[in-house]
Design an enzyme around this catalytic site. Structure first.
Site, PDB file in Angstrom:
ATOM      1  NE  ARG A 137      -3.649   0.765   2.102  1.00 21.66           N
ATOM      2  CZ  ARG A 137      -4.959   0.820   2.717  1.00 21.66           C
ATOM      3  NH1 ARG A 137      -5.385   1.619   3.319  1.00 21.66           N
ATOM      4  NH2 ARG A 137      -5.853   0.095   1.916  1.00 21.66           N
TER       5      ARG A 137
ATOM      6  CG  HIS B 234      -8.611   0.055  -2.654  1.00 23.30           C
ATOM      7  ND1 HIS B 234      -7.864  -0.874  -2.280  1.00 23.30           N
ATOM      8  CD2 HIS B 234      -9.178   0.360  -1.386  1.00 23.30           C
ATOM      9  CE1 HIS B 234      -7.774  -1.395  -1.026  1.00 23.30           C
ATOM     10  NE2 HIS B 234      -8.755  -0.449  -0.466  1.00 23.30           N
TER      11      HIS B 234
ATOM     12  CD  GLN C 143     -12.972  -2.046  -0.228  1.00 21.36           C
ATOM     13  OE1 GLN C 143     -12.287  -1.758   0.695  1.00 21.36           O
ATOM     14  NE2 GLN C 143     -14.308  -2.456   0.028  1.00 21.36           N
TER      15      GLN C 143
ATOM     16  CG  ASP D 117     -13.589   6.381  -0.628  1.00 20.66           C
ATOM     17  OD1 ASP D 117     -13.360   6.394   0.600  1.00 20.66           O
ATOM     18  OD2 ASP D 117     -12.700   6.523  -1.348  1.00 20.66           O
TER      19      ASP D 117
ATOM     20  CB  CYS E  85     -13.697   1.472   0.426  1.00 21.20           C
ATOM     21  SG  CYS E  85     -13.606   3.158   0.764  1.00 21.20           S
TER      22      CYS E  85
ATOM     23  NE  ARG F 164     -10.320  -5.234   0.894  1.00 23.71           N
ATOM     24  CZ  ARG F 164      -9.506  -4.308   1.477  1.00 23.71           C
ATOM     25  NH1 ARG F 164     -10.348  -3.120   1.871  1.00 23.71           N
ATOM     26  NH2 ARG F 164      -8.205  -4.012   1.156  1.00 23.71           N
TER      27      ARG F 164
HETATM   28  N1  NVA Z   1      -9.817   6.854  -1.087  1.00 25.37           N
HETATM   29  C1  NVA Z   1      -9.729   6.410   0.292  1.00 25.37           C
HETATM   30  C2  NVA Z   1      -9.869   4.832   0.273  1.00 25.37           C
HETATM   31  C3  NVA Z   1      -9.744   4.196   1.891  1.00 25.37           C
HETATM   32  C4  NVA Z   1      -9.577   2.750   1.658  1.00 25.37           C
HETATM   33  C5  NVA Z   1      -8.232   6.872   0.407  1.00 25.37           C
HETATM   34  O1  NVA Z   1      -7.340   6.521  -0.429  1.00 25.37           O
HETATM   35  O2  NVA Z   1      -7.856   7.189   1.595  1.00 25.37           O
HETATM   36  N1   CP Z   2     -11.152  -0.205   2.946  1.00 24.14           N
HETATM   37  C1   CP Z   2      -9.845  -0.170   3.209  1.00 24.14           C
HETATM   38  O1   CP Z   2      -9.003  -0.486   2.487  1.00 24.14           O
HETATM   39  O2   CP Z   2      -9.784   0.160   4.458  1.00 24.14           O
HETATM   40  P1   CP Z   2      -8.282   0.319   5.193  1.00 24.14           P
HETATM   41  O3   CP Z   2      -7.839   1.485   4.490  1.00 24.14           O
HETATM   42  O4   CP Z   2      -8.472   0.116   6.768  1.00 24.14           O
HETATM   43  O5   CP Z   2      -7.293  -0.828   4.846  1.00 24.14           O
END
Ligand code: NVA
Ligand code: CP
Length: 301
Positions: free
Chosen positions: A103, A130, A133, A220, A260, A288
Site C-alpha cells: 500500500r 484499489h 477493495q 467514499d 469501502c 475483503r
Molecule cells: N479513497 C480512500 C480509500 C481508503 C480505503 C483513500 O485513499 O484514503
Molecule cells: N477499505 C480499506 O482499504 O480499509 P483500510 O484503509 O482500513 O485498509
C-alpha cells in the site's frame, strides 16, 4: 495472472474465477474446513506506506488461515523509508518471500516492484486504484443481487482510487456506471475514455440524477489519505456530493449502499442512511478477507 497491480489488467473471466474461489473459501471457513494446506510455509511481505485497518488485518489473517506467514514492513521502519530503491527492495524480497502486498502513494512503485522482482505483487491501494477493495465489492454485490448483468452502480464522491477501480470493475462485469462528482474532481481521464468506449458510463455533478434507478450506490471519503491539507477546500467543493434520503429515493427500491470504509458520517453519507445499510457494508468489509484469500491462492499456490 502473475500479479494484481490494477483491475484493468484482469479479464472478466479472471475476475469471475477469483470471485468463485472467494465464495468457496468463505464457505469452507464458515464450515470449519481446514485451509492451511493452500499456502503452507509461504511468506507474504506486507509493505505499508499509508495507514490501514481492513487491508492489514485481512491480509494478515488471510495468509495465516491459508497456512502461510505474514511479515509487516512499515515505510518508516524499513530501508524503503530511507530511500532504498524499489529495484533493490524487489530483488531482495524475491529471494526470501513468496509474495508482496504493498500500500503506497504512486502506482509506479507497485508496477516497479513487479517489474524488478520475481514474486507476485498485490496492490493494497495506491493513489490511482484499489483493486482488492473492488473484488470484495463485486463479491458482495453478487451475494446480494445474484448476478451483475443489467445492474447500475452509482458512485457519489471524489473521482479517486475507489472511483477508478469501481468503474473498471463495473464495466468489466457488465454493469452500468454513473458518477456524481464536483467539476475538477473527475476520475482518471483515460479510464473515462475507456469506460465510455467499453460500457455504459455517465458523469454529472448531481447525486440525485446519477442515482436514478441505481441498484447499488457507493461512496467514499471526500479527502483521501495524502490529501489532508486539501480538507477545507474539499469540504466546500463536496458539500452537495453526499448520499442522503433524497438520493436513496432516486435509486431503485431495495438498492444497496456500499462504502469501502472508513466512513465520515455526515459528510459523504448521512448517519441514518449509513446505519440503515450497515449490514451490507460490514458484509462488504468481511468479504475483503475472502476475496484476498482467493487472490493469494491464485497468485502464490
Ligand atoms: N479513497 C480512500 C480509500 C481508503 C480505503 C483513500 O485513499 O484514503
Ligand atoms: N477499505 C480499506 O482499504 O480499509 P483500510 O484503509 O482500513 O485498509
Amino acid at each position: 495472472m502473475k500479479h494484481l497491480l490494477k483491475l484493468a489488467d484482469l479479464s472478466r473471466e479472471e475476475i469471475l474465477s477469483i470471485l468463485n474461489l472467494a465464495d468457496q473459501l468463505k464457505y469452507e471457513r464458515k464450515n470449519g474446513i481446514d485451509q492451511t494446506g493452500y499456502l503452507k510455509g509461504k511468506t507474504l511481505i506486507m509493505i505499508f506506506s499509508k495507514s490501514s485497518t481492513r487491508t492489514r488485518v485481512s491480509f494478515d489473517v488471510g495468509i495465516t488461515e491459508l497456512g502461510g506467514h505474514p511479515l509487516f514492513l512499515s515505510n518508516s521502519e524499513s530501508q524503503i523509508g530511507r530511500g532504498e530503491p524499489v529495484q533493490d527492495t524487489a530483488r531482495v524480497l524475491s529471494r526470501m518471500a513468496h509474495g508482496i502486498m504493498i500500500r503506497t502513494f504512486a502506482q509506479q512503485e507497485v508496477e516497479d516492484l513487479a517489474r524488478y522482482g520475481s514474486i507476485p505483487v498485490i496492490n493494497g491501494l495506491t493513489d490511482y486504484c484499489h483493486p482488492c477493495q473492488v473484488l470484495a465489492d463485486l463479491m458482495t454485490i453478487r451475494e446480494y443481487k445474484g448476478s451483475f448483468r443489467g445492474l447500475k452502480l452509482c458512485f457519489v464522491g471524489d473521482g479517486n482510487n475507489m472511483a477508478n477501480s469501481l468503474m473498471v470493475g463495473a464495466v468489466k462485469m457488465g454493469m452500468k456506471f454513473s458518477i456524481a462528482c464536483p467539476k475538477g474532481y473527475e476520475p482518471d481521464a483515460k479510464l473515462i475514455e475507456w469506460a465510455k468506449r467499453e460500457g455504459d458510463f455517465s458523469m454529472c455533478d448531481d447525486p440525485v440524477e446519477a442515482a436514478r434507478d441505481a441498484d447499488v450506490l457507493y461512496t467514499d471519503v471526500w479527502a483521501s489519505m495524502g490529501q489532508e491539507e486539501e480538507k477545507k477546500v474539499r469540504e466546500e467543493a463536496f458539500r452537495n456530493i453526499t448520499i442522503d434520503r433524497e438520493v436513496m429515493k432516486a435509486a431503485k427500491p431495495g438498492a444497496m449502499l456500499l462504502h469501502c470504509l472508513p466512513v465520515h458520517r455526515g459528510e459523504e453519507v448521512s448517519e441514518e442512511i449509513f446505519e440503515e445499510h450497515a449490514e451490507e457494508i460490514f458484509d462488504e468489509a468481511e468479504n475483503r478477507l475472502h476475496a484476498q484469500k482467493a487472490v493469494l491462492v491464485k497468485l502464490m499456490k
